[in-house]
Design an enzyme around this catalytic site. Structure first.
Site, PDB file in Angstrom:
ATOM      1  N   GLU A  90      31.665  40.363  30.487  1.00 28.93           N
ATOM      2  CA  GLU A  90      32.367  40.780  29.277  1.00 28.93           C
ATOM      3  C   GLU A  90      33.675  40.012  29.136  1.00 28.93           C
ATOM      4  OE1 GLU A  90      30.682  45.310  28.654  1.00 28.93           O
ATOM      5  OE2 GLU A  90      32.660  45.071  29.580  1.00 28.93           O
ATOM      6  N   CYS A 103      40.880  37.276  27.008  1.00 25.55           N
ATOM      7  CA  CYS A 103      40.802  37.821  28.356  1.00 25.55           C
ATOM      8  C   CYS A 103      39.418  37.472  28.897  1.00 25.55           C
ATOM      9  CB  CYS A 103      41.029  39.327  28.344  1.00 25.55           C
ATOM     10  SG  CYS A 103      40.885  40.096  29.981  1.00 25.55           S
ATOM     11  N   CYS A 110      32.369  42.199  40.888  1.00 22.42           N
ATOM     12  CA  CYS A 110      33.549  41.933  41.713  1.00 22.42           C
ATOM     13  C   CYS A 110      33.308  42.515  43.104  1.00 22.42           C
ATOM     14  CB  CYS A 110      34.797  42.556  41.086  1.00 22.42           C
ATOM     15  SG  CYS A 110      36.333  42.127  41.932  1.00 22.42           S
ATOM     16  N   CYS A 114      38.451  47.693  43.867  1.00 23.46           N
ATOM     17  CA  CYS A 114      39.697  48.430  43.623  1.00 23.46           C
ATOM     18  C   CYS A 114      39.361  49.794  43.023  1.00 23.46           C
ATOM     19  CB  CYS A 114      40.595  47.637  42.682  1.00 23.46           C
ATOM     20  SG  CYS A 114      41.152  46.054  43.373  1.00 23.46           S
ATOM     21  N   CYS A 117      39.375  50.543  38.982  1.00 27.71           N
ATOM     22  CA  CYS A 117      38.814  49.552  38.067  1.00 27.71           C
ATOM     23  C   CYS A 117      37.313  49.738  37.884  1.00 27.71           C
ATOM     24  CB  CYS A 117      39.104  48.152  38.601  1.00 27.71           C
ATOM     25  SG  CYS A 117      38.443  46.819  37.594  1.00 27.71           S
ATOM     26  N   LEU A 217      49.879  44.263  41.328  1.00 34.71           N
ATOM     27  CA  LEU A 217      50.596  44.904  42.431  1.00 34.71           C
ATOM     28  C   LEU A 217      50.200  46.375  42.581  1.00 34.71           C
ATOM     29  CD1 LEU A 217      52.783  44.419  44.570  1.00 34.71           C
ATOM     30  CD2 LEU A 217      54.497  44.980  42.834  1.00 34.71           C
ATOM     31  N   CYS A 336      42.390  47.149  29.823  1.00 32.10           N
ATOM     32  CA  CYS A 336      42.556  46.739  31.219  1.00 32.10           C
ATOM     33  C   CYS A 336      41.824  47.703  32.155  1.00 32.10           C
ATOM     34  CB  CYS A 336      44.046  46.718  31.552  1.00 32.10           C
ATOM     35  SG  CYS A 336      44.423  46.245  33.241  1.00 32.10           S
TER      36      CYS A 336
END
Length: 353
Positions: A90, A103, A110, A114, A117, A217, A336
């Site tokens: 995407e 983006c 992935c 995380c 996400c 971060l 995000c």
């Protein structure tokens, strides 16, 4: 079958010489595969049929296709892109007051997992090849021109995947995008965001890259960061601070910090103090405070506006250059942390482009 777009102009010239073709054929092939390509070598109408047949016997052009698009009420457009092997990624076109930002994704899925996400809930299937990333950007640029009458102004590698775990393809794609025969975009308008791969941050410095670097971060002590980002267990904050300073020494490029606020996890004044401490150890020029966007099955929540404003004011009072980056495309899961290759075929607001 080899990918014809892996060949440089010089390599194509050498190939044409071996095939007994004039040198100018190489330029015809090169321009076609990057500017006009449908993905079918037989469509190269400016080449003799015999040459097309020779090329088709050895090469392919694996093009990226736009499988589906969704339109947000705020103007954001999310695209589900189909790769040659039927994997999907995407990408998002984000309009702003003065910018049109792409983006883009660098991996199918992935491997970092995380905890906040949506992409992190997926397995990593493979890296995108450099030409697939170029296709991704080119498609978004075409959509920008179609819907806004102007090309992309910025590119952020903040989509699916960890860009620094697909290092060579990402850098090769950026080289092509910034070249005169690509989009001709300034490297300063491109930002690569990483969850924190210290070794590869140092390599960016050694390679003297000219694009911008952002670090995701999200927590400023190792205990909390380990809890939400497993990569911190092998790339802790001390190691990252050292790597970021090395990157700056080699490139002169200041760093941006990305910091998602999570309710009752990293949004206290104590957390802000820890962020200030990290900020002062690194040549950072900005802290983007990011709204958390809900993901089904993930426990985190967004703090209320009062809490967010207090956090931001505290940073500003301590001379930290920080602002809140408001999320776009939340109504189509394009914001995000929300990219996850959901099945879009049943979404009624989606349209093909």
């Amino acid at each position: 079958m080899k990918n014809l777009r892996d060949s440089s102009l010089a390599e194509l010239e050498e190939m044409m010489a071996k095939l007994g073709e004039p040198k100018y054929r190489a330029k015809q092939v090169y321009e076609w595969i990057w500017q006009k390509s449908s993905g079918d070598i037989n469509d190269m109408s400016n080449l003799p049929k015999a040459l097309r047949e020779k090329l088709s016997a050895e090469f392919t052009i694996p093009k990226v296709r736009n499988n589906h698009s969704q339109y947000s009420s705020d103007g954001t457009i999310k695209n589900r892109l189909q790769l040659h092997d039927d994997y999907f990624v995407e990408s998002v076109l984000i309009p702003g007051d003065k910018r049109l930002t792409a983006c883009v994704s660098s991996q199918v899925g992935c491997s970092l997992a995380c905890k906040f996400c949506a992409t992190g809930t997926m397995d990593r299937k493979r890296n995108l090849d450099f030409d697939e990333i170029v296709d991704e950007v080119t498609l978004l640029n075409d959509i920008a021109i179609k819907h806004h009458g102007k090309p992309l102004s910025n590119i952020v590698f903040m989509g699916m995947g960890e860009p620094l775990l697909n290092y060579s393809n990402v850098l090769k794609a950026i080289d092509k995008i910034t070249s005169p025969d690509g989009l001709g975009m300034s490297p300063r308008r491109i930002t690569v965001s990483t969850a924190g791969v210290a070794k590869m941050i140092r390599k960016l410095g050694d390679d003297k890259v000219r694009f911008k670097l952002a670090l995701s971060l999200h927590a400023c002590n190792d205990k909390k960061r380990n809890e939400i980002m497993a990569i911190n267990e092998t790339n802790n904050l001390k190691t990252l601070v050292e790597a970021l300073n090395y990157f700056y020494q080699q490139t002169g490029n200041k760093i941006t910090f990305e910091y998602i606020l999570f309710k009752d996890f990293n949004d206290s004044i104590k957390d802000a103090d820890e962020l200030i401490k990290i900020y002062r150890q690194v040549p950072a020029d900005l802290v983007n405070i990011i709204e958390y966007n809900p993901v089904e099955g993930i426990r985190f929540e967004k703090p209320d506006e009062e809490r967010t404003e207090a956090f931001l004011k505290y940073l500003s009072a301590h001379k930290v250059n920080a602002h809140v980056r408001r999320s776009r495309g939340k109504d189509i899961d394009a914001a995000c942390g929300q990219l996850a290759n959901i099945d879009l075929t049943s979404v009624p607001v989606a349209q093909n482009v």
